[in-house]
Scaffold this motif. Structure first.
Motif, PDB file in Angstrom:
ATOM      1  N   MET A 199       0.821  -1.209  -0.134  1.00  0.00           N
ATOM      2  CA  MET A 199       0.318  -0.058  -0.356  1.00  0.00           C
ATOM      3  C   MET A 199       0.359   1.287  -0.031  1.00  0.00           C
ATOM      4  O   MET A 199       0.920   2.260  -0.689  1.00  0.00           O
ATOM      5  N   ASN A 258       1.493   4.872  -2.591  1.00  0.00           N
ATOM      6  CA  ASN A 258       0.787   6.435  -2.552  1.00  0.00           C
ATOM      7  C   ASN A 258       2.030   7.408  -2.181  1.00  0.00           C
ATOM      8  O   ASN A 258       1.952   7.033  -0.284  1.00  0.00           O
ATOM      9  N   ASP A 281      -6.111   4.707   0.490  1.00  0.00           N
ATOM     10  CA  ASP A 281      -6.185   3.202   0.086  1.00  0.00           C
ATOM     11  C   ASP A 281      -6.865   2.361   1.088  1.00  0.00           C
ATOM     12  O   ASP A 281      -6.694   3.135   2.777  1.00  0.00           O
TER      13      ASP A 281
END
Lengths: 150, 84, 150, 84
Positions: free
Chosen positions: C19, C23, C76
């Motif tokens: 994850m 980003n 997310d």
């Protein structure tokens, strides 16, 4: 209950596994990972340096955990805070709280995290293309910590 | 002798992180020590000025300005914390 | 955003690492791990079996994540829920929510977890020394979910 | 034809997890289907009784008793959920 201030990275799986294996009463584990972002206040950040007060920092975090244990059912808790030079997407801080039920685990984890941001002796210096800049304390962080005072 | 520690922006501005000093005559509190240090020169006067948002600890516990000081104490001055 | 219902165990470090690498705006990652306890309602539990409704379970969890995204800033989110036979100290469920700031991450993670316990189609059967017993829905769980309705 | 699914305690009590059936004449809602199934014998009468705390879904969405049914629907009956 454990507090570590260290330069090395951490592995949340290893920490949670160790916590689980120590106590079969654990049903709920809430955790938080803080990550270095690539922007702050609109400037892009290439690296940051975290400084702490050896001794006082660890003691103040242990005191925060004790306060959480007085408010909620906490079966185990761990705080790891990194210091030294970090770059965007690096992990900075880990808080794990284990409890029987999820409500206590979430509340204690968020409580410890709010105090870490506002009370524990850490100072962050961001290195941007414009040079180094010590980060100012955030008013929103103080407000988050104040929620717990009622 | 007391130990005085300076952290972060303050440490950089003063050019020192730690020193040992004998409690000066007439200095018996944190406020007194801060006023004494402010007389050391330009950077010290600016950083230790009463209007500056500084925090302090005595023996690793956050302490108010009227906290008494004694020989052997560890005193620390630092800016508001910005962790996590 | 990702939902998985599976028999296999999960590795929270691997999921968080994936994850984070996706980003650089992520600053806060709140997560929750549910663990099988060795007691429930006073009886000792040796194993449990979790059943789900293939298709509807995944869809309902995706809808819960969408609702969380409407309420908070969610960069997310991941839900992994295990099914099949599990024993005490096994991990059952993982929720990870990434955001820019910790308040959003914590709130969305707890919100998703509350709905997983009360709305998602899973049924738990505990095997105790006295035999198998389907677990009844808990009133406290319904109350936790109701908090979010205001 | 509709598909009817049964889960968890209900599946075990009825001895079946899934069946295909033609919507019986006069059955047009979830409530009607439940009443129809309750007439199949003792276990069905007990498990499908109006007083039992049962939930239902039509086409994988939780549905109220007056939800209309149509050919091709996937209907599911199950106890209150107990996940996580």
């Amino acid at each position: 209950m454990s507090v570590r201030v260290q330069q090395q990275d951490f592995d949340i799986s290893a920490e949670i596994t160790a916590m689980r294996s120590g106590n079969p009463k654990i049903g709920a584990i809430a955790s938080f990972v803080g990550v270095v972002r690539d922007v702050n206040d609109g400037d892009s950040v290439s690296t940051m340096t975290l400084e702490h007060y050896p001794g006082m920092t660890e003691k103040s975090i242990a005191a925060i955990i004790d306060e959480a244990r007085g408010r909620w059912e906490v079966l185990d808790a761990l705080v790891i805070h990194r210091v030294g030079t970090l770059k965007p997407t690096d992990q900075i801080v880990l808080v794990i709280v284990a409890s029987t039920h999820r409500g206590d685990a979430f509340a204690a984890c968020e409580f410890i995290m709010d105090y870490l941001k506002t009370q524990a002796p850490f100072w962050k210096k961001e290195i941007t293309p414009q040079g180094g800049r010590w980060v100012d304390a955030r008013v929103t962080d103080d407000k988050a910590a104040e929620r717990w005072k009622t | 002798m007391i130990t005085v520690l300076y952290f972060a922006r303050l440490r950089e501005a003063l050019g020192t992180g730690q020193e040992q000093l004998v409690l000066p005559a007439g200095v018996s509190t944190l406020r007194g020590l801060r006023a004494h240090l402010a007389q050391r020169g330009e950077a010290w006067a600016r950083e230790m000025a009463e209007g500056r948002n500084l925090r302090a600890a005595v023996n690793q516990t956050v302490a108010a300005a009227d906290t008494p000081l004694a020989d052997g104490d560890e005193v620390a001055f630092f800016p508001p914390v910005t962790g996590g």
